[in-house]
Design a protein around this motif. Structure first.
Motif, PDB file in Angstrom:
ATOM      1  N   ASP A  21      35.130  10.860 -47.203  1.00 42.79           N
ATOM      2  CA  ASP A  21      34.931  12.352 -47.466  1.00 42.79           C
ATOM      3  C   ASP A  21      34.413  12.794 -48.774  1.00 42.79           C
ATOM      4  OD1 ASP A  21      34.739  15.007 -46.634  1.00 42.79           O
ATOM      5  OD2 ASP A  21      36.990  15.323 -46.447  1.00 42.79           O
ATOM      6  N   ASP A  22      34.120  13.851 -49.091  1.00 43.43           N
ATOM      7  CA  ASP A  22      33.963  14.357 -50.404  1.00 43.43           C
ATOM      8  C   ASP A  22      33.172  13.427 -51.254  1.00 43.43           C
ATOM      9  OD1 ASP A  22      34.004  16.385 -52.388  1.00 43.43           O
ATOM     10  OD2 ASP A  22      36.068  15.774 -53.051  1.00 43.43           O
ATOM     11  N   GLY A  23      32.187  12.634 -50.989  1.00 44.31           N
ATOM     12  CA  GLY A  23      31.499  11.480 -51.652  1.00 44.31           C
ATOM     13  C   GLY A  23      32.510  10.406 -52.056  1.00 44.31           C
ATOM     14  N   THR A  24      33.395  10.098 -51.309  1.00 46.96           N
ATOM     15  CA  THR A  24      34.512   9.197 -51.955  1.00 46.96           C
ATOM     16  C   THR A  24      33.858   7.703 -51.770  1.00 46.96           C
ATOM     17  OG1 THR A  24      36.343  10.607 -51.532  1.00 46.96           O
ATOM     18  CG2 THR A  24      36.839   8.114 -51.631  1.00 46.96           C
ATOM     19  N   VAL A  25      34.006   6.828 -52.869  1.00 51.98           N
ATOM     20  CA  VAL A  25      33.551   5.462 -52.671  1.00 51.98           C
ATOM     21  C   VAL A  25      34.648   4.516 -53.316  1.00 51.98           C
ATOM     22  CG1 VAL A  25      32.096   3.640 -53.346  1.00 51.98           C
ATOM     23  CG2 VAL A  25      31.172   6.026 -52.871  1.00 51.98           C
ATOM     24  N   PHE A  26      35.064   3.850 -52.601  1.00 49.12           N
ATOM     25  CA  PHE A  26      36.144   2.676 -53.492  1.00 49.12           C
ATOM     26  C   PHE A  26      35.591   1.313 -53.146  1.00 49.12           C
ATOM     27  CE2 PHE A  26      39.199   5.967 -52.642  1.00 49.12           C
ATOM     28  CZ  PHE A  26      40.020   5.739 -53.880  1.00 49.12           C
ATOM     29  N   GLU A  27      35.532   0.537 -54.184  1.00 46.63           N
ATOM     30  CA  GLU A  27      34.993  -0.827 -54.347  1.00 46.63           C
ATOM     31  C   GLU A  27      36.125  -1.840 -54.691  1.00 46.63           C
ATOM     32  OE1 GLU A  27      30.573  -0.129 -55.800  1.00 46.63           O
ATOM     33  OE2 GLU A  27      31.903  -1.133 -57.209  1.00 46.63           O
ATOM     34  N   LYS A  28      36.204  -2.961 -53.938  1.00 46.63           N
ATOM     35  CA  LYS A  28      37.119  -4.089 -54.244  1.00 46.63           C
ATOM     36  C   LYS A  28      36.843  -4.784 -55.688  1.00 46.63           C
ATOM     37  CE  LYS A  28      39.411  -8.039 -52.340  1.00 46.63           C
ATOM     38  NZ  LYS A  28      39.611  -8.909 -51.032  1.00 46.63           N
ATOM     39  N   TRP A  29      37.543  -5.068 -56.473  1.00 49.18           N
ATOM     40  CA  TRP A  29      37.362  -5.828 -57.682  1.00 49.18           C
ATOM     41  C   TRP A  29      38.345  -6.959 -57.817  1.00 49.18           C
ATOM     42  CZ3 TRP A  29      42.186  -6.518 -60.411  1.00 49.18           C
ATOM     43  CH2 TRP A  29      43.240  -5.602 -60.132  1.00 49.18           C
ATOM     44  N   PRO A  42      32.676   6.774 -59.067  1.00 52.32           N
ATOM     45  CA  PRO A  42      32.160   8.138 -58.981  1.00 52.32           C
ATOM     46  C   PRO A  42      30.839   8.001 -58.208  1.00 52.32           C
ATOM     47  CG  PRO A  42      32.819   7.441 -61.399  1.00 52.32           C
ATOM     48  CD  PRO A  42      32.772   6.462 -60.523  1.00 52.32           C
ATOM     49  N   THR A  43      30.720   9.350 -57.531  1.00 52.52           N
ATOM     50  CA  THR A  43      29.347   9.667 -57.057  1.00 52.52           C
ATOM     51  C   THR A  43      28.420  10.831 -57.430  1.00 52.52           C
ATOM     52  OG1 THR A  43      30.041  10.668 -54.989  1.00 52.52           O
ATOM     53  CG2 THR A  43      30.047   8.335 -55.183  1.00 52.52           C
ATOM     54  N   ASP A  44      27.412  11.103 -57.407  1.00 51.46           N
ATOM     55  CA  ASP A  44      26.686  12.483 -57.654  1.00 51.46           C
ATOM     56  C   ASP A  44      26.557  13.245 -56.537  1.00 51.46           C
ATOM     57  OD1 ASP A  44      24.675  11.572 -56.336  1.00 51.46           O
ATOM     58  OD2 ASP A  44      23.097  11.384 -58.049  1.00 51.46           O
ATOM     59  N   THR A  45      27.563  13.257 -55.454  1.00 47.27           N
ATOM     60  CA  THR A  45      27.608  14.024 -54.496  1.00 47.27           C
ATOM     61  C   THR A  45      28.989  14.401 -54.076  1.00 47.27           C
ATOM     62  OG1 THR A  45      26.916  14.154 -52.110  1.00 47.27           O
ATOM     63  CG2 THR A  45      27.636  12.226 -52.729  1.00 47.27           C
ATOM     64  N   GLY A  46      29.354  15.549 -53.485  1.00 46.51           N
ATOM     65  CA  GLY A  46      30.575  15.991 -52.560  1.00 46.51           C
ATOM     66  C   GLY A  46      30.160  15.768 -51.174  1.00 46.51           C
ATOM     67  N   THR A  47      29.482  15.377 -50.747  1.00 42.15           N
ATOM     68  CA  THR A  47      29.014  15.283 -49.353  1.00 42.15           C
ATOM     69  C   THR A  47      29.769  14.253 -48.742  1.00 42.15           C
ATOM     70  OG1 THR A  47      26.898  14.216 -49.294  1.00 42.15           O
ATOM     71  CG2 THR A  47      26.960  16.757 -49.449  1.00 42.15           C
ATOM     72  N   THR A  48      30.045  14.250 -47.547  1.00 43.32           N
ATOM     73  CA  THR A  48      30.822  13.412 -46.883  1.00 43.32           C
ATOM     74  C   THR A  48      29.971  12.036 -46.511  1.00 43.32           C
ATOM     75  OG1 THR A  48      32.294  14.559 -45.464  1.00 43.32           O
ATOM     76  CG2 THR A  48      31.996  12.508 -44.579  1.00 43.32           C
ATOM     77  N   LEU A  49      30.344  10.926 -46.689  1.00 39.97           N
ATOM     78  CA  LEU A  49      29.932   9.792 -46.736  1.00 39.97           C
ATOM     79  C   LEU A  49      30.335   8.878 -45.380  1.00 39.97           C
ATOM     80  CD1 LEU A  49      29.750   8.489 -50.140  1.00 39.97           C
ATOM     81  CD2 LEU A  49      27.863   9.730 -49.130  1.00 39.97           C
ATOM     82  N   SER A  79      22.238   9.496 -55.928  1.00 42.00           N
ATOM     83  CA  SER A  79      21.366   9.740 -54.864  1.00 42.00           C
ATOM     84  C   SER A  79      19.895   9.395 -55.033  1.00 42.00           C
ATOM     85  CB  SER A  79      21.176  11.298 -54.442  1.00 42.00           C
ATOM     86  OG  SER A  79      20.274  11.666 -53.560  1.00 42.00           O
ATOM     87  N   VAL A  80      19.209   8.756 -53.906  1.00 45.50           N
ATOM     88  CA  VAL A  80      17.951   8.355 -53.962  1.00 45.50           C
ATOM     89  C   VAL A  80      16.974   9.247 -53.071  1.00 45.50           C
ATOM     90  CG1 VAL A  80      18.311   6.189 -54.262  1.00 45.50           C
ATOM     91  CG2 VAL A  80      18.332   6.613 -51.966  1.00 45.50           C
ATOM     92  N   THR A  81      17.590  10.325 -52.368  1.00 49.13           N
ATOM     93  CA  THR A  81      16.962  11.119 -51.312  1.00 49.13           C
ATOM     94  C   THR A  81      16.962  12.565 -51.808  1.00 49.13           C
ATOM     95  OG1 THR A  81      18.899  11.549 -50.072  1.00 49.13           O
ATOM     96  CG2 THR A  81      17.461   9.824 -49.553  1.00 49.13           C
ATOM     97  N   GLY A 124      25.176   9.803 -45.601  1.00 50.95           N
ATOM     98  CA  GLY A 124      26.017  10.899 -45.002  1.00 50.95           C
ATOM     99  C   GLY A 124      25.557  12.294 -44.764  1.00 50.95           C
ATOM    100  N   LEU A 125      26.263  13.200 -44.946  1.00 54.77           N
ATOM    101  CA  LEU A 125      25.816  14.498 -44.665  1.00 54.77           C
ATOM    102  C   LEU A 125      24.497  14.938 -45.532  1.00 54.77           C
ATOM    103  CD1 LEU A 125      29.086  16.671 -44.464  1.00 54.77           C
ATOM    104  CD2 LEU A 125      27.631  15.524 -42.465  1.00 54.77           C
ATOM    105  N   GLU A 126      23.817  15.884 -44.523  1.00 49.52           N
ATOM    106  CA  GLU A 126      22.598  16.585 -45.576  1.00 49.52           C
ATOM    107  C   GLU A 126      21.904  15.594 -45.952  1.00 49.52           C
ATOM    108  OE1 GLU A 126      24.799  18.829 -48.449  1.00 49.52           O
ATOM    109  OE2 GLU A 126      25.858  20.258 -46.909  1.00 49.52           O
TER     110      GLU A 126
END
Length: 316
Positions: free
Chosen positions: A308-316, A41-48, A77-79, A62-64
């Motif tokens: 897109d849409d703040g999507t993040v995938f990590e390898k486990w 999960p992320t706390d944004t819906g902006t494109t990364l 977010s740190v910004t 990403g955006l904005e």
């Protein structure tokens, strides 16, 4: 207003003439072989657009004016737009070799570094206009290394004293660059959308290489002096090593991001429709729980894909 790497992606159609003699290789590997990918999960819906690993974990931009860092359970977010204007999009991110300082680049001549330990921002003003910076690369340790920045007009800005002084050089023939990667202490690679590759080993002299018989757009580059890869439309991957060049077509989906781990040349590529392939002697496809486009990939201590849409995938 110069075209940026990401603006170019949105303008390119999906149709392209096929390359004769190439077959599609689309073997699918779901979560298995002892590993897979999880959505974080992320706390944004902006494109990364881009992502990198640091000593404090992965960071993405990403955006904005959005920059995220990995927290315990999610990316946060740190910004919150600061110190960037909320309309300033960030396209590229890299980190010094000691993992301490993150460099980011984007619209309106935006170039800044962030200390991942102290949380301090340091802004660099190296142009006096509104050009967009497409990508950034940093080598060496914080405070001492080399930094490259490329804009959408074919200029490379560089510093050998970590921002103390900047110089610029013009590449190519007016075709917009789309990506940059760095290697060694002063080595760099720049790719333009028509497939011209520029390489330097000292930061001063740039060699130009043309990918022969290329009939589609390309979007990203990663590698070193003698090895690397380029990705583009319709599943195109072009790999180069000391023995020559190999062409691959991984399905028919546009591939937008590529990265390699230079210690063992394990690599990965991402693209539209949640496409992700890994390379370890051969290409393997992973089915991710998304059909959103993925723009950036980092391969290192971590393996992280963003989109897109703040999507993040990590390898486990």
């Amino acid at each position: 207003m110069s075209l940026t790497r990401r603006a170019l992606l949105s303008r390119v159609g999906t149709a392209a003439v096929g390359i004769g003699g190439l077959s599609a290789t689309t073997d699918t590997v779901a979560a298995g072989h002892g590993h897979g990918y999880k959505h974080v999960p992320t706390d944004t819906g902006t494109t990364l657009f881009d992502v990198v690993g640091t000593r404090e974990g992965p960071f993405a931009v990403g955006l904005e004016g959005t920059m995220l860092r990995r927290g315990y359970e999610q990316y946060h977010s740190v910004t919150d737009g600061f110190p960037f204007d909320g309309n300033t999009h960030l396209y590229g991110i890299d980190v010094t070799d000691d993992g301490r300082r993150v460099w980011v680049a984007g619209d309106d001549g935006t170039l800044a570094e962030y200390d991942v330990v102290t949380g301090e921002f340091f802004c660099h003003e190296i142009v006096d206009d509104d050009r967009a910076f497409v990508d950034v690369g940093a080598t060496g340790t914080a405070g001492e290394g080399t930094v490259y920045v490329v804009d959408g007009r074919g200029h490379v800005f560089y510093t050998f004293d970590y921002g103390g002084s900047w110089k610029t050089t013009m590449l190519g023939h007016g075709v917009p660059p789309v990506a940059l990667d760095r290697f060694g202490m002063r080595g760099g690679l720049v790719l333009d959308i028509d497939g011209c590759v520029y390489r330097t080993v000292d930061g001063k002299k740039w060699e130009q290489f043309t990918i022969e018989e290329l009939d589609r757009y390309v979007f990203d580059i990663a590698g070193g002096r003698y090895r690397g890869g380029v990705v583009g439309e319709d599943g195109l991957v072009i790999c180069r090593d000391r023995e020559g060049i190999d062409w691959h077509v991984l399905g028919d989906t546009d591939l937008l991001g590529v990265d390699y781990r230079q210690t063992d040349w394990f690599g990965a590529v991402v693209g539209f429709e949640g496409t992700l392939f890994e390379f370890d002697e051969e290409w393997e496809r992973f089915d991710l729980a998304t059909d959103l486009p993925l723009f950036g990939i980092y391969v290192g201590e971590y393996l992280v894909a963003v989109g897109d849409d703040g999507t993040v995938f990590e390898k486990w």
